[in-house]
Write a protein that holds these residues in place. Structure first.
Motif, PDB file in Angstrom:
ATOM      1  N   GLU A  75       0.849  -1.201   0.000  1.00  0.00           N
ATOM      2  CA  GLU A  75       0.000   0.000   0.000  1.00  0.00           C
ATOM      3  C   GLU A  75       0.885   1.253   0.000  1.00  0.00           C
ATOM      4  N   GLU A  76       1.923   1.216   0.891  1.00  0.00           N
ATOM      5  CA  GLU A  76       2.777   2.391   1.006  1.00  0.00           C
ATOM      6  C   GLU A  76       3.626   2.589  -0.252  1.00  0.00           C
ATOM      7  N   LEU A  77       4.126   1.482  -0.783  1.00  0.00           N
ATOM      8  CA  LEU A  77       4.952   1.595  -1.995  1.00  0.00           C
ATOM      9  C   LEU A  77       4.131   2.122  -3.167  1.00  0.00           C
ATOM     10  N   ALA A  78       2.889   1.585  -3.304  1.00  0.00           N
ATOM     11  CA  ALA A  78       2.047   2.020  -4.426  1.00  0.00           C
ATOM     12  C   ALA A  78       1.722   3.505  -4.316  1.00  0.00           C
ATOM     13  N   GLU A  79       1.628   3.990  -3.088  1.00  0.00           N
ATOM     14  CA  GLU A  79       1.250   5.396  -2.911  1.00  0.00           C
ATOM     15  C   GLU A  79       2.454   6.330  -3.040  1.00  0.00           C
ATOM     16  N   LYS A  80       3.616   5.886  -2.510  1.00  0.00           N
ATOM     17  CA  LYS A  80       4.715   6.849  -2.361  1.00  0.00           C
ATOM     18  C   LYS A  80       5.928   6.630  -3.264  1.00  0.00           C
ATOM     19  N   ALA A  81       6.091   5.409  -3.781  1.00  0.00           N
ATOM     20  CA  ALA A  81       7.326   5.138  -4.550  1.00  0.00           C
ATOM     21  C   ALA A  81       7.040   5.186  -6.043  1.00  0.00           C
ATOM     22  N   ASP A  82       8.117   5.189  -6.851  1.00  0.00           N
ATOM     23  CA  ASP A  82       7.875   4.977  -8.274  1.00  0.00           C
ATOM     24  C   ASP A  82       8.464   3.627  -8.683  1.00  0.00           C
ATOM     25  N   PHE A  83       8.117   3.196  -9.886  1.00  0.00           N
ATOM     26  CA  PHE A  83       8.413   1.826 -10.305  1.00  0.00           C
ATOM     27  C   PHE A  83       9.918   1.512 -10.250  1.00  0.00           C
ATOM     28  N   LEU A  84      10.745   2.461 -10.688  1.00  0.00           N
ATOM     29  CA  LEU A  84      12.181   2.156 -10.701  1.00  0.00           C
ATOM     30  C   LEU A  84      12.747   2.045  -9.292  1.00  0.00           C
ATOM     31  N   GLU A  85      12.220   2.854  -8.364  1.00  0.00           N
ATOM     32  CA  GLU A  85      12.650   2.723  -6.957  1.00  0.00           C
ATOM     33  C   GLU A  85      12.314   1.340  -6.433  1.00  0.00           C
ATOM     34  N   VAL A  86      11.088   0.882  -6.785  1.00  0.00           N
ATOM     35  CA  VAL A  86      10.642  -0.433  -6.328  1.00  0.00           C
ATOM     36  C   VAL A  86      11.479  -1.538  -6.979  1.00  0.00           C
ATOM     37  N   ALA A  87      11.792  -1.351  -8.260  1.00  0.00           N
ATOM     38  CA  ALA A  87      12.632  -2.337  -8.952  1.00  0.00           C
ATOM     39  C   ALA A  87      13.979  -2.449  -8.236  1.00  0.00           C
ATOM     40  N   PHE A  92      18.005  -5.135  -5.223  1.00  0.00           N
ATOM     41  CA  PHE A  92      19.205  -4.941  -4.396  1.00  0.00           C
ATOM     42  C   PHE A  92      18.914  -4.927  -2.889  1.00  0.00           C
ATOM     43  N   GLY A  93      17.660  -4.972  -2.505  1.00  0.00           N
ATOM     44  CA  GLY A  93      17.328  -5.165  -1.085  1.00  0.00           C
ATOM     45  C   GLY A  93      17.031  -3.912  -0.303  1.00  0.00           C
ATOM     46  N   GLU A  94      17.468  -2.747  -0.773  1.00  0.00           N
ATOM     47  CA  GLU A  94      17.219  -1.485  -0.055  1.00  0.00           C
ATOM     48  C   GLU A  94      16.684  -0.440  -1.023  1.00  0.00           C
ATOM     49  N   LEU A  95      15.934   0.517  -0.479  1.00  0.00           N
ATOM     50  CA  LEU A  95      15.513   1.639  -1.319  1.00  0.00           C
ATOM     51  C   LEU A  95      16.751   2.421  -1.739  1.00  0.00           C
ATOM     52  N   PRO A  96      16.809   2.880  -2.986  1.00  0.00           N
ATOM     53  CA  PRO A  96      18.017   3.587  -3.427  1.00  0.00           C
ATOM     54  C   PRO A  96      18.078   5.002  -2.854  1.00  0.00           C
ATOM     55  N   THR A  97      19.309   5.505  -2.658  1.00  0.00           N
ATOM     56  CA  THR A  97      19.458   6.934  -2.356  1.00  0.00           C
ATOM     57  C   THR A  97      19.174   7.680  -3.667  1.00  0.00           C
ATOM     58  N   LYS A  98      19.101   8.999  -3.570  1.00  0.00           N
ATOM     59  CA  LYS A  98      18.819   9.796  -4.774  1.00  0.00           C
ATOM     60  C   LYS A  98      19.908   9.539  -5.838  1.00  0.00           C
ATOM     61  N   VAL A  99      21.156   9.502  -5.354  1.00  0.00           N
ATOM     62  CA  VAL A  99      22.284   9.307  -6.286  1.00  0.00           C
ATOM     63  C   VAL A  99      22.206   7.910  -6.922  1.00  0.00           C
ATOM     64  N   GLU A 100      21.928   6.912  -6.095  1.00  0.00           N
ATOM     65  CA  GLU A 100      21.833   5.534  -6.619  1.00  0.00           C
ATOM     66  C   GLU A 100      20.703   5.415  -7.648  1.00  0.00           C
ATOM     67  N   LEU A 101      19.580   6.073  -7.342  1.00  0.00           N
ATOM     68  CA  LEU A 101      18.424   5.987  -8.239  1.00  0.00           C
ATOM     69  C   LEU A 101      18.730   6.662  -9.582  1.00  0.00           C
ATOM     70  N   GLU A 102      19.408   7.831  -9.498  1.00  0.00           N
ATOM     71  CA  GLU A 102      19.726   8.552 -10.746  1.00  0.00           C
ATOM     72  C   GLU A 102      20.691   7.733 -11.596  1.00  0.00           C
ATOM     73  N   LYS A 103      21.663   7.122 -10.926  1.00  0.00           N
ATOM     74  CA  LYS A 103      22.635   6.299 -11.674  1.00  0.00           C
ATOM     75  C   LYS A 103      21.923   5.081 -12.293  1.00  0.00           C
ATOM     76  N   LYS A 109      18.882   3.728 -19.133  1.00  0.00           N
ATOM     77  CA  LYS A 109      18.710   4.485 -20.394  1.00  0.00           C
ATOM     78  C   LYS A 109      19.842   4.180 -21.363  1.00  0.00           C
ATOM     79  N   GLY A 110      21.026   4.003 -20.815  1.00  0.00           N
ATOM     80  CA  GLY A 110      22.193   3.692 -21.646  1.00  0.00           C
ATOM     81  C   GLY A 110      22.034   2.362 -22.393  1.00  0.00           C
ATOM     82  N   GLN A 111      21.111   1.541 -21.940  1.00  0.00           N
ATOM     83  CA  GLN A 111      20.907   0.214 -22.553  1.00  0.00           C
ATOM     84  C   GLN A 111      19.601   0.141 -23.344  1.00  0.00           C
ATOM     85  N   ALA A 112      18.967   1.312 -23.538  1.00  0.00           N
ATOM     86  CA  ALA A 112      17.618   1.294 -24.113  1.00  0.00           C
ATOM     87  C   ALA A 112      17.600   1.213 -25.642  1.00  0.00           C
ATOM     88  N   ILE A 113      18.593   0.566 -26.209  1.00  0.00           N
ATOM     89  CA  ILE A 113      18.548   0.278 -27.645  1.00  0.00           C
ATOM     90  C   ILE A 113      18.842  -1.212 -27.840  1.00  0.00           C
TER      91      ILE A 113
END
Ligand code: CMC
Length: 428
Positions: A75-87, A92-103, A109-113
């Motif tokens: 419930e909390e994840l669906a309300e507050k997180a986005d899909f990539l954070e959940v992925a 990896f077992g933990e929610l990413p920091t902002k830097v980890e999420l951006e990387k 994106k670098g692999q999106a071809i």
């Protein structure tokens, strides 16, 4: 205090440890059963009582209707997180920091071809091919273009394989649809978010700009989160068992896609809409379909109802039902099928057959209604489920390989002929 379970066979007693794990669940550890009993086995078709592995990814309490990814409530994840954070969390077992999420996002994106030759493979499929078949074939085909298998002892290699598939899979999913729709195969736009980019890859027409509605992005993001993992279900067990032979990540995922396709599993979302359409055509006669579902001589089942593990409301179905109302209202979509679904749900929840068997709406009951409202065609519903489930499959495959689990190889209880001598064809 250590607990013991005792099995008595022909007066002889055998003791097995009972392990108590997180969330106070008990499990009888029968790893030594065959060795100590001289070859006695267990039988449990459909693994209704058998834990195939220890896992720290998803907790599910089917009696209470609880679902948590890595300890966080759905419930909390669906309300507050986005899909990539959940992925990231699942894998990896933990929610990413902002830097980890951006990387993470930037690496994806670098692999999106994909290799241009993939287009030739798509060309070979008939237009009418179901996109799940196309998607599983293309996911397997990725191996031909990325032949080195992942060294599971290398975090770096593992990470690279994960971002590679997370980058390419949305492209393949969108292309499976575009082939069917007769649209040119095209790439997305790396300036967009993961979900927005996926919608653009699906629907952008060569002659027009594609404007993505934030309501659509939000709803789809939520749906992907709700589908992201569900512990040892049919497709996930398939991914783990295929991977347990040391088969690579992509082919294990391809096997999972095929397992998901079946109407008793992920294919139910398509089957639900087809069922609701049929009821609509039948003047909304829900009673007739309820009777069919209860008739043991009729193979028909109420699609989107019942679950192997939930004997209570599927928490995902609750969230999706609220979301379906909201999305339809915000998009101004009126769909008579939503009313039929609500009516059917009410009847089933009050019906003795369904009450006695603890059959409640599952995740697939309302998800198709939202997909329809978002403009996603019916036979793309199960590929959408696959897109959402991808991080869960990856997380489970990674966990299985890192824990160095043995090859999956169930026993059987043989009920066939005993030895009989061969007869030549002229003597039969
Ligand atoms: N309609 C009518 N009867 C049902 C239904 C249904 N949808 N589901 C279960 N039953 C009955 C079944 O006939 C059996 O009755 P009885 O005890 O009289 O023989 C009893 O309920 C128990 O069913 P089961 O088949 O033994 O239960 P299972 O755990 O093997 O099956 C299921 C679970 C999901 C395959 C089943 O409930 C079903 O076929 N549902 C419809 C398909 C569906 O919606 N699948 C999506 C599941 S959620 C998405 C995901 O896979 O993650």
């Amino acid at each position: 205090m250590s607990r013991i379970a005792t099995i008595e066979i022909d007066g002889k007693k055998y003791e097995f440890p009972v392990i108590e794990v997180t969330e106070n669940e008990l499990a009888i550890d029968i790893k030594t059963l065959r060795a100590v009993t001289g070859g006695v086995t267990t039988i449990d078709p459909g693994y209704k009582n058998t834990g195939s592995c220890e896992s720290a990814i998803t907790f599910l309490d089917g009696e209470e209707g609880i679902l948590r990814y890595r300890g966080y409530s759905i419930e909390e994840l669906a309300e507050k997180a986005d899909f990539l954070e959940v992925a990231y969390l699942l894998i990896f077992g933990e929610l990413p920091t902002k830097v980890e999420l951006e990387k993470f996002h930037s690496d994806i994106k670098g692999q999106a071809i994909v290799d241009e030759d993939i287009k030739k493979i798509i060309d070979g499929f008939p237009k009418a091919a179901h996109p799940m078949g196309v998607l599983s074939s293309l996911t397997s085909a990725l191996v031909a273009f990325n032949p080195t298998s992942v060294n599971v002892d290398s975090e770096e290699e593992m990470y690279n394989a994960i971002v590679r598939i997370l980058g390419k899979f949305p492209v393949l999913t969108a292309w499976a649809y575009r082939k069917q729709a007769g649209l040119p195969l095209d790439y997305g736009d790396n300036s967009l978010g993961y979900v927005e980019n996926f919608m653009k890859m699906m629907f952008k027409k060569p002659t027009e700009e594609y404007e993505c509605n934030p309501v659509v992005v939000d709803a789809l993001d939520k749906l992907l989160i709700l589908h992201a993992d569900h512990e040892q279900n049919c497709s996930t067990s398939t991914v783990r068992i295929v991977g347990s032979s040391n088969a690579g990540l992509f082919v294990s995922l391809s096997a999972g896609i095929n397992a998901l396709w079946g109407p008793l599993h992920g294919g139910a979302n398509q089957a639900v809409i087809e069922m609701l359409e049929a009821i609509k055509e039948d003047d909304g006669d829900t009673k007739k379909y309820m009777a069919k579902a209860k008739d043991k001589s009729d193979p028909f089942r109420l699609m989107g109802f019942g679950h192997r593990v939930y004997k209570n409301f599927d928490p995902r179905a609750k969230i999706i039902k609220v979301s379906a109302d909201k999305v339809m209202h915000e998009l101004g979509v009126e769909d008579p099928i939503l009313e039929i679904a609500k009516g059917l749900e009410k009847e089933a929840l009050e019906d003795k057959y369904f009450v006695d068997r603890k059959l409640y709406p599952n995740v697939d009951f309302y998800s198709g209604i939202i997909y329809r409202a978002l403009g996603i065609p019916t036979d793309m519903f199960t590929p959408m489920f696959a897109l959402g489930r991808l991080p869960g499959w990856i997380a489970q495959w990674r966990e299985m390989r890192q824990r160095k689990e043995p090859i999956g190889r169930p026993r059987q209880v043989y009920i066939g002929e005993t030895y009989r001598p061969f007869k030549k064809v002229e003597d039969r």
